[in-house]
Design a protein around this motif. Sequence first.
Motif, PDB file in Angstrom:
ATOM      1  N   UNK A  33      17.748  27.483  -5.433  1.00  0.00           N
ATOM      2  CA  UNK A  33      18.829  26.549  -5.707  1.00  0.00           C
ATOM      3  C   UNK A  33      18.227  25.188  -5.987  1.00  0.00           C
ATOM      4  N   UNK A  34      18.744  24.502  -6.990  1.00  0.00           N
ATOM      5  CA  UNK A  34      18.202  23.190  -7.359  1.00  0.00           C
ATOM      6  C   UNK A  34      19.319  22.162  -7.390  1.00  0.00           C
ATOM      7  N   UNK A  35      19.040  20.999  -6.874  1.00  0.00           N
ATOM      8  CA  UNK A  35      20.015  19.909  -6.910  1.00  0.00           C
ATOM      9  C   UNK A  35      19.947  19.208  -8.256  1.00  0.00           C
ATOM     10  N   UNK A  36      21.063  18.645  -8.639  1.00  0.00           N
ATOM     11  CA  UNK A  36      21.195  18.009  -9.952  1.00  0.00           C
ATOM     12  C   UNK A  36      21.345  16.513  -9.757  1.00  0.00           C
ATOM     13  N   UNK A  37      20.528  15.735 -10.483  1.00  0.00           N
ATOM     14  CA  UNK A  37      20.490  14.292 -10.268  1.00  0.00           C
ATOM     15  C   UNK A  37      21.724  13.588 -10.799  1.00  0.00           C
ATOM     16  N   UNK A  40      28.599  14.804 -11.809  1.00  0.00           N
ATOM     17  CA  UNK A  40      29.345  15.873 -12.455  1.00  0.00           C
ATOM     18  C   UNK A  40      29.123  17.250 -11.878  1.00  0.00           C
ATOM     19  N   UNK A  41      28.039  17.437 -11.106  1.00  0.00           N
ATOM     20  CA  UNK A  41      27.809  18.755 -10.514  1.00  0.00           C
ATOM     21  C   UNK A  41      28.782  18.975  -9.364  1.00  0.00           C
ATOM     22  N   UNK A  42      29.223  20.211  -9.164  1.00  0.00           N
ATOM     23  CA  UNK A  42      30.199  20.481  -8.095  1.00  0.00           C
ATOM     24  C   UNK A  42      29.563  20.408  -6.713  1.00  0.00           C
ATOM     25  N   UNK A  43      30.384  20.267  -5.706  1.00  0.00           N
ATOM     26  CA  UNK A  43      29.895  20.329  -4.334  1.00  0.00           C
ATOM     27  C   UNK A  43      29.261  21.689  -4.081  1.00  0.00           C
ATOM     28  N   UNK A  44      28.259  21.722  -3.238  1.00  0.00           N
ATOM     29  CA  UNK A  44      27.532  22.940  -2.871  1.00  0.00           C
ATOM     30  C   UNK A  44      26.702  23.516  -4.027  1.00  0.00           C
ATOM     31  N   UNK A  45      26.419  22.726  -5.049  1.00  0.00           N
ATOM     32  CA  UNK A  45      25.715  23.272  -6.213  1.00  0.00           C
ATOM     33  C   UNK A  45      24.380  23.934  -5.856  1.00  0.00           C
ATOM     34  N   UNK A  46      23.522  23.359  -5.002  1.00  0.00           N
ATOM     35  CA  UNK A  46      22.269  24.051  -4.679  1.00  0.00           C
ATOM     36  C   UNK A  46      22.468  25.368  -3.946  1.00  0.00           C
ATOM     37  N   UNK A 121      13.564  34.706   1.164  1.00  0.00           N
ATOM     38  CA  UNK A 121      13.136  33.313   1.066  1.00  0.00           C
ATOM     39  C   UNK A 121      14.141  32.584   0.191  1.00  0.00           C
ATOM     40  N   UNK A 122      14.745  31.536   0.747  1.00  0.00           N
ATOM     41  CA  UNK A 122      15.701  30.717   0.018  1.00  0.00           C
ATOM     42  C   UNK A 122      15.098  29.333  -0.178  1.00  0.00           C
ATOM     43  N   UNK A 123      14.883  28.945  -1.443  1.00  0.00           N
ATOM     44  CA  UNK A 123      14.298  27.644  -1.763  1.00  0.00           C
ATOM     45  C   UNK A 123      15.392  26.722  -2.284  1.00  0.00           C
ATOM     46  N   UNK A 124      15.488  25.545  -1.697  1.00  0.00           N
ATOM     47  CA  UNK A 124      16.435  24.511  -2.119  1.00  0.00           C
ATOM     48  C   UNK A 124      15.612  23.309  -2.586  1.00  0.00           C
ATOM     49  N   UNK A 125      15.566  23.116  -3.896  1.00  0.00           N
ATOM     50  CA  UNK A 125      14.673  22.128  -4.496  1.00  0.00           C
ATOM     51  C   UNK A 125      15.379  20.786  -4.700  1.00  0.00           C
ATOM     52  N   UNK A 130      20.950  16.094  -3.126  1.00  0.00           N
ATOM     53  CA  UNK A 130      22.003  16.999  -2.653  1.00  0.00           C
ATOM     54  C   UNK A 130      23.247  16.217  -2.235  1.00  0.00           C
ATOM     55  N   UNK A 131      24.401  16.839  -2.430  1.00  0.00           N
ATOM     56  CA  UNK A 131      25.652  16.239  -1.980  1.00  0.00           C
ATOM     57  C   UNK A 131      25.793  16.426  -0.467  1.00  0.00           C
ATOM     58  N   UNK A 132      26.677  15.631   0.126  1.00  0.00           N
ATOM     59  CA  UNK A 132      26.840  15.630   1.571  1.00  0.00           C
ATOM     60  C   UNK A 132      27.260  17.004   2.101  1.00  0.00           C
ATOM     61  N   UNK A 133      28.160  17.686   1.393  1.00  0.00           N
ATOM     62  CA  UNK A 133      28.625  18.995   1.856  1.00  0.00           C
ATOM     63  C   UNK A 133      27.480  20.003   1.911  1.00  0.00           C
TER      64      UNK A 133
END
Length: 235
Positions: A33-37, A40-46, A121-125, A130-133
């Motif tokens: 999962x990757x966060x978007x800078x 416009x990205x939805x909550x929980x996107x990663x 293995x879950x990678x969160x990049x 990341x959003x607060x949620x």
Amino acid sequence: MAMVAGEPGIGKTRTAQELAVYAEERGAQVLWGRCYEEEGSPSYWPWIQPLQAYVRRSSAEQLIAEMGSGASHVSEIVYEVGNKLPDLKPPPALEPEAARFWLFDSISTFLKNAAQSQPMLLVLDDLHWADKSSLLLLQFLALEIATSHLLVVGTYRDVELSRQHPLSETLVELSRSSATGGFRRILLRGLDLENTALLIEASAEVETTTELVEALHVHTEGNPFFMTEAIRLLS
């Protein structure tokens, strides 16, 4: 749970990629999962990205077994669940705080169950975006995976974290949970002179000199990305 931190270009994502290869070679399943800078990205996107990928490659029977009654809650953010389970009833109407709790619990239960038959293995990049949620879900999961076959690895830029940054609070909470969930923070720093020489030799296929190694190290401060770009330009 582990967090890999460092400045831009230091090799956080690359380190996670190498770990992913190592894990897959030993029979683990890997989700990213990757966060978007940008906005416009939805909550929980990663979280949506890796869960979507898992749902798409799983059968309906497998999802029913692993999600159980929590499937309706997971489907609130992962719409593919509804596509795989068309007879799924919507979750009950709840107050926002209660709805969020059952969503977190359902996702945590699902990931732990999914890791039972095959370690995961879950990678969160790029968690600094990341959003607060998403960060709250990370904190919740940290308390639930102590005895599971699930390893969560996050990456973030520590140079961008002020005390007011949402991720700073999350890291404090993750540290507090280390007694039950297991948490490590790994700080990546620049290469030393010896490894700078090895990188030059491997990238440019030339024998190095002490002067060249020291000059590149001073100008790049051992940052692998900047060093690789400098070597490419010099070549």
